[in-house]
Design an enzyme around this catalytic site. Sequence first.
Site, PDB file in Angstrom:
ATOM      1  N   ARG A 165       2.038 -12.935  -2.828  1.00  0.00           N
ATOM      2  CA  ARG A 165       2.470 -11.534  -2.978  1.00  0.00           C
ATOM      3  C   ARG A 165       2.113 -10.815  -1.679  1.00  0.00           C
ATOM      4  NH1 ARG A 165       0.095  -6.726  -4.495  1.00  0.00           N
ATOM      5  NH2 ARG A 165       1.387  -5.309  -5.726  1.00  0.00           N
ATOM      6  N   LYS A 198      -5.560  -6.989   2.480  1.00  0.00           N
ATOM      7  CA  LYS A 198      -6.691  -6.512   1.677  1.00  0.00           C
ATOM      8  C   LYS A 198      -7.959  -6.322   2.519  1.00  0.00           C
ATOM      9  CE  LYS A 198      -4.993  -7.489  -2.876  1.00  0.00           C
ATOM     10  NZ  LYS A 198      -4.970  -8.314  -4.074  1.00  0.00           N
TER      11      LYS A 198
HETATM   12  N1  HH2 Z   1      -2.965  -6.749  -5.823  1.00  0.00           N
HETATM   13  C1  HH2 Z   1      -2.650  -5.436  -5.896  1.00  0.00           C
HETATM   14  C2  HH2 Z   1      -1.772  -4.978  -6.875  1.00  0.00           C
HETATM   15  N2  HH2 Z   1      -1.198  -5.833  -7.758  1.00  0.00           N
HETATM   16  N3  HH2 Z   1      -0.893  -8.023  -8.576  1.00  0.00           N
HETATM   17  C3  HH2 Z   1      -1.190  -9.319  -8.528  1.00  0.00           C
HETATM   18  N4  HH2 Z   1      -0.611 -10.181  -9.395  1.00  0.00           N
HETATM   19  N5  HH2 Z   1      -2.062  -9.846  -7.596  1.00  0.00           N
HETATM   20  C4  HH2 Z   1      -2.688  -9.039  -6.675  1.00  0.00           C
HETATM   21  O1  HH2 Z   1      -3.495  -9.546  -5.870  1.00  0.00           O
HETATM   22  C5  HH2 Z   1      -2.395  -7.628  -6.716  1.00  0.00           C
HETATM   23  C6  HH2 Z   1      -1.482  -7.146  -7.696  1.00  0.00           C
HETATM   24  C7  HH2 Z   1      -3.237  -4.491  -4.906  1.00  0.00           C
HETATM   25  O2  HH2 Z   1      -2.443  -4.412  -3.760  1.00  0.00           O
HETATM   26  P1  HH2 Z   1      -1.294  -3.314  -3.476  1.00  0.00           P
HETATM   27  O3  HH2 Z   1      -0.220  -3.347  -4.507  1.00  0.00           O
HETATM   28  O4  HH2 Z   1      -0.823  -3.509  -2.089  1.00  0.00           O
HETATM   29  O5  HH2 Z   1      -2.053  -1.940  -3.505  1.00  0.00           O
HETATM   30  P2  HH2 Z   1      -2.221  -0.815  -4.613  1.00  0.00           P
HETATM   31  O6  HH2 Z   1      -2.802  -1.447  -5.825  1.00  0.00           O
HETATM   32  O7  HH2 Z   1      -3.141   0.184  -3.949  1.00  0.00           O
HETATM   33  O8  HH2 Z   1      -0.867  -0.242  -4.895  1.00  0.00           O
END
Ligand code: HH2
Length: 282
Positions: free
Chosen positions: A248, A208
Amino acid sequence: MSDATSADRALVMGILNATPDSFSDGGSWFHSEQAIMKGHEMIAEGADIVDVGGESSRPGAVEVSVDEELRRVLPVVEALSPHVRISVDTVKESVAEAAVAAGATLINDVSATLWPVAARCGVGWIAMHRQGTPATMQEDPYYDDVVAEVRDMLAARAASAVEAGVPEIWIDPGIGFGKTLDHNLQLLAGLDVLVATGHRVLVGTSRKGFLGALGAGPDGVAAPVTERLPGSLATATWALQQGAGMVRVHDVAATVQAALLVGRAGHHGEYTGSMLDTEVGT
Ligand code: HH2
């Protein structure tokens, strides 16, 4: 399939974004065949859960239609669910229900509103805290006491889920979702406050933006997404030591190793003797 109650270590959730625009891996696993291959790679690396998402929640992300999200998510859930536990990362009731019908057993809900769906379907639910929506959340986040406010909101939602009969509940502080760098650090420092609620705690720091800022080199330039593994591992290790039950992550193999080390060190309990008394090799 991994044993979710493994005593050796906490759980590792692998991130599988079947999206063209996710912040760290957007586009890489957009096509179903690529996403399924990536999922199998994560299983081989030891992922306990694979989190399948079809809509980015990064700051400024645009919403996708239900049909498009289903098209992205369902083939991946169907193909992987016989091999590993699947969570579906969605804020849409209909997508959550369809994913459960396709084999998902956990709803990863960054809006923390879908507990009635989890109760109806008899599956687990992750309630994540966020302030605002992806379109606006990083504009000017403000809290009087970020740790207490996040704890109170998550505890209230979890209480509703308990009452509705959701069989498995996780709470997640939502690192980066309507939070400044300082808010993220306060939440990591105060994870024990979330753990003290008695609910299972999930933490997602992987790659992040705040890690980019913290990992800036001497020139002050933020570490790019590709160079955030050290910070991702450090914060995952920290979270597990504070009592989080799951992290995660994008980098499954490295995190499984870190989680095992935390688990094994934890099993040694209190330090009781001199290192000279042990048979530790070099
Ligand atoms: N962060 C993201 C998405 N979903 N779910 C939970 N429970 N906790 C988190 O911290 C979280 C999440 C954002 O990260 P990422 O999926 O890598 O990116 P994007 O939202 O751009 O797909």
